[in-house]
Scaffold this active site. Structure first.
Site, mmCIF file in Angstrom:
data_model
loop_
_atom_site.group_PDB
_atom_site.id
_atom_site.type_symbol
_atom_site.label_atom_id
_atom_site.label_comp_id
_atom_site.label_asym_id
_atom_site.label_seq_id
_atom_site.Cartn_x
_atom_site.Cartn_y
_atom_site.Cartn_z
ATOM 1 N NE ARG A 1 -18.273 -8.152 -19.454
ATOM 2 C CZ ARG A 1 -19.201 -7.697 -20.329
ATOM 3 N NH1 ARG A 1 -19.887 -6.603 -20.073
ATOM 4 N NH2 ARG A 1 -19.425 -8.355 -21.444
ATOM 5 C CE1 TYR B 1 -0.758 -1.505 -1.497
ATOM 6 C CE2 TYR B 1 -1.592 -1.060 -3.691
ATOM 7 C CZ TYR B 1 -1.088 -1.941 -2.760
ATOM 8 O OH TYR B 1 -0.925 -3.253 -3.107
ATOM 9 C CE LYS C 1 -4.436 -5.284 0.741
ATOM 10 N NZ LYS C 1 -4.163 -3.910 0.313
HETATM 11 C C1 LIG Z 1 -3.895 -3.294 -0.938
HETATM 12 C C2 LIG Z 1 -4.273 -1.883 -1.143
HETATM 13 C C3 LIG Z 1 -4.718 -1.421 -2.388
HETATM 14 C C4 LIG Z 1 -4.764 -2.330 -3.611
HETATM 15 O O1 LIG Z 1 -5.700 -3.331 -3.457
HETATM 16 P P1 LIG Z 1 -5.568 -4.800 -4.161
HETATM 17 O O2 LIG Z 1 -6.782 -5.492 -3.650
HETATM 18 O O3 LIG Z 1 -4.285 -5.398 -3.700
HETATM 19 O O4 LIG Z 1 -5.580 -4.567 -5.629
HETATM 20 C C5 LIG Z 1 -5.105 -0.104 -2.489
HETATM 21 N N1 LIG Z 1 -5.036 0.730 -1.433
HETATM 22 C C6 LIG Z 1 -4.604 0.333 -0.231
HETATM 23 C C7 LIG Z 1 -4.550 1.307 0.902
HETATM 24 C C8 LIG Z 1 -4.195 -0.984 -0.039
HETATM 25 O O5 LIG Z 1 -3.747 -1.378 1.162
#
Ligand SMILES: *Cc1c(COP(=O)(O)O)cnc(C)c1O
Length: 384
Positions: free
Chosen positions: A45, A97, A195
């Site tokens: 951790r 978001y 992403k």
């Molecule tokens: C997907 C996303 C998040 C959240 O991320 P997770 O990995 O799904 O928790 C935050 N900001 C943006 C711009 C995103 O596209």
């Protein structure tokens, strides 16, 4: 070293024990100590070698001294929110978001934190007048989700610093290949590595980078104390994704440019939101602070919600799914999917809005798929 080289080598020297060229997945929770308190790593951790390789590499790509990996983008956001205390304010872009908006409004607002939502334009020149000494964070995404609005990062940083606030930039849509907020004055950069950075729709992760040693120390303490860390395998998947980030982003941008131009001229499309289009309100700023305009395109069909739903259900290559940034193209209806948590709020989205994550398939196939999906949507007779 250049960006492309650092993505492949920084923090990733061959393993001195075995010669392994690729950083191993150190799938262990604990580490043997030579003597009490004498160790390089003690507990996963707190620190893990695979995670550390990712933290070193991605910090370098963001031009940061320090990087911290998290279990998800929301875990990163939650950890950053622990820099704020009840009674303090956060000024956020209104087109934020959906999950971040939910975190602010349904988790932190009831605990006595206050949030102001400003437009992308209000976050640029003139922002200083809207902040006060209670403002702890200015929270920006650029380009925003789903309208791809653009915030002038240098202006936002100057205004935030004038009241002693920190500028946090969620750089998920642009990635450090296209935009490096710390170079423009931001204090913290945040990512959903789920992403483009992971890039293959096979991992959920988050990241925070900073050039400020004191902030990094506090965030490192919070990372360990709150414990929202990624496991070794998830860290390894994101690290592998980084190696091809520049190649993938070039293709995402080139394909998105063609898709935006195609939609812009289509009779069944009322509006296209893409910062690469000369008519987009943020085009000039995007051109000055980004290397290219990214792989996300949103558009509004000229018709009804049913028309929009028909389009998202009729594509064959564009898969109907949430998320973005993978090699494969996705299509979604933000109002009913990713941004459903905005329903009933002042930021509810138009129900004719469709969002595309343009992948790296052949552009001709993507255009043909959109053409056939839009073919059933007759141009709207009455206009509006
Ligand atoms: C997907 C996303 C998040 C959240 O991320 P997770 O990995 O799904 O928790 C935050 N900001 C943006 C711009 C995103 O596209």
């Amino acid at each position: 070293m250049e960006f492309e080289t650092r993505a492949i080598h920084t923090g990733q020297a061959p393993d001195p024990e075995t010669g392994a060229v690729i950083v191993p997945i150190y799938q262990t929770s604990t580490f043997a100590q030579e003597a009490v308190g004498r160790f390089r790593y003690d507990y996963s951790r707190t620190a893990n070698p695979t995670r550390e390789a990712l933290e070193t590499c991605l910090a370098s790509l963001e031009s940061a001294e320090h990087g911290l990996a998290f279990a998800s983008g929301m875990a990163a956001a939650t950890t950053v929110m622990h820099l704020v205390s009840p009674g303090e304010r956060v000024a956020s872009v209104n087109d934020v978001y959906g999950g971040t908006y939910r975190l602010f409004e349904r988790v932190y607002a009831p605990k006595g934190y206050s949030f102001d939502y400003l437009t992308a334009e209000e976050l640029g020149a003139g922002l200083a007048a809207r902040l006060d000494e209670r403002t702890r964070l200015v929270w920006v995404e650029t380009p925003t989700n789903p309208f791809l609005r653009v915030v002038d990062l240098a202006a936002a940083a100057e205004a935030a610093h004038a009241v002693g606030a920190l500028l946090v930039v969620d750089n998920t849509f642009a990635t450090p290949y296209l935009q490096r907020p710390l170079e423009l004055g931001a204090d913290l950069v945040l990512h959903s590595t789920t992403k483009y950075l992971g890039g293959h729709s096979d991992v959920v992760g988050g990241f925070v980078a900073t050039g400020d040693g004191a902030l990094a120390e506090r965030l490192g303490f919070l990372q360990n104390s709150l414990g929202a860390v990624p496991g070794p395998f998830d860290s390894w998947l994101v690290l592998r994704g980084l190696k091809t980030l520049s190649l993938r982003m070039r293709e995402h941008c080139a394909n998105a440019r063609q898709v935006a131009a195609f939609l812009d001229g289509h009779p069944t499309v009322a509006r296209v939101h893409y910062p690469g289009l000369a008519g987009h309100p943020g085009h000039e700023i995007a051109a000055s602070q980004m290397h290219d305009f990214g792989g996300m395109v949103s558009f509004e069909v000229d018709g009804s919600r049913e028309d929009a739903l028909r389009v998202v259900e009729r594509t064959r290559l564009f898969t109907l799914a949430e998320s973005l940034g993978g090699v494969e193209s996705l299509i979604e209806h933000p109002g009913l999917m990713t941004h459903a948590s905005l329903a009933g709020s002042p930021f509810e989205l138009p129900d004719t809005l469709i969002r595309l994550s343009v992948g790296i398939e052949a552009a001709a196939d993507l255009l043909a798929d959109l053409e056939q999906a839009l073919a059933g949507t007759a141009p709207h007779a009455g206009g509006s």
